[in-house]
Scaffold this active site. Sequence first.
Site, short mmCIF file in Angstrom:
data_model
loop_
_atom_site.label_atom_id
_atom_site.label_comp_id
_atom_site.label_asym_id
_atom_site.label_seq_id
_atom_site.Cartn_x
_atom_site.Cartn_y
_atom_site.Cartn_z
N PRO A 72 0.82 -1.22 0.00
CG PRO A 72 -0.90 -1.59 1.55
CD PRO A 72 0.43 -2.13 1.11
CE1 TYR A 73 5.68 5.49 2.40
CE2 TYR A 73 7.28 4.05 1.33
CZ TYR A 73 6.95 5.27 1.89
OH TYR A 73 7.88 6.26 1.92
CB VAL A 74 4.94 0.36 -3.24
CG1 VAL A 74 5.58 0.55 -4.62
CG2 VAL A 74 5.96 -0.23 -2.28
CE LYS A 95 6.93 8.49 -1.08
NZ LYS A 95 6.85 9.86 -0.47
#
Lengths: 217, 217
Positions: free
Chosen positions: A130-132, A135
């Site tokens: 989810p972070y990728v 970003k």
Amino acid sequence: MKVLVVGANGQIGKHLVRFIQGSDSMEARAMIRKQEQASFFEGLGAETAVVDLEDDVDVIEKAAEGVDTVVFTAGSGGNTGKDKTLMIDLDGAVKTIEAAKTAGVKRFVMISSFDTTRRAIQEANENFSPYVVAKHYADEWLKATDLDYTIIHPGLLTNDEGTGMVNAAPEVNRDEVPREDIARTILASLENDKSIGKEFQVVKGATAIKDAIDPMK
Amino acid sequence: MKVLVVGANGQIGKHLVRFIQGSDSMEARAMIRKQEQASFFEGLGAETAVVDLEDDVDVIEKAAEGVDTVVFTAGSGGNTGKDKTLMIDLDGAVKTIEAAKTAGVKRFVMISSFDTTRRAIQEANENFSPYVVAKHYADEWLKATDLDYTIIHPGLLTNDEGTGMVNAAPEVNRDEVPREDIARTILASLENDKSIGKEFQVVKGATAIKDAIDPMK
């Protein structure tokens, strides 16, 4: 050159404001979330602006008024839930990009993560993906604007003392990099217009930062 | 017209496949996550494709090959974490859009949420705002493509029996709407090219669906 540092109270942000205030040609405005974080930056002679990235875009726009450059180095951090990943890493970044446009800022430096490609999303584990994604979309949003952007993709961040030397290129092998050297890389990017429209990965290395980020060298 | 229904096993999706299979001019390919969900759709005479929206985009592209239209009515649901909001409602939607483009599909109908504007993000409570962010970016992504899109913003979904009547316009007062009537609204949009390039909110109402979604009436 006046630089709004978004996420100034983070570890990279603090190094960056210090370097900017130590330079001859730049001054920083530190964007921070809480008033009690201001004293560190006031001690460096920097302006401060208290803004929460979950605020309305016009609050961010007000903080961006009168600056030449915005550096986005905020992050929701590893200890918050995935809701904050969406609200800060994606939506906070995009609101900052939109605020820069509205405020008439032309230059934007984004501190991204090491690899935000579609392939990286698929290869990331369930906890990290989810972070990728967040970003990835923030980077894509920036690239679709007319802003003079630079996107910096740091390797595994450490608190080791900086060396002033890195390895920077569109694709490098994944490795560690001191946060202090990332802050120096941001500064060098701001001082070299050849970094405009570019994105590159940065890890520890053996090339002086000014040379490492200059694609002509 | 062959229609790939993404999220076919959801409640709107099931109604939609049933309506498509009952129409003279369309046939459905139900995209489902698990093989054991296939029998319902096979019973309706529909094709099935087993794909997880967290799969690679080329897996989704394969499911989209040979269809004329993609309808995205998948959702991570209220019982999953915010990580799934990012992975399904945002990234799953964008991968489906990209897969449609690569597969040469021109028509795309997106089932969004009632209000995905920037203002709605700011006004949503902390628990709901990540979902609005995800749907906002998915909608924005779709609008930036060359696809012949329609974006449907349903009101508060209920399992009440459909009435065949709705109130649809770019902005309507928030109200309930039966899932069955949303499925009929999708069908009516597919049958009326005047819905291309449009987005509208849909709640229960007193206008026959075919007329309600026709901007010329």
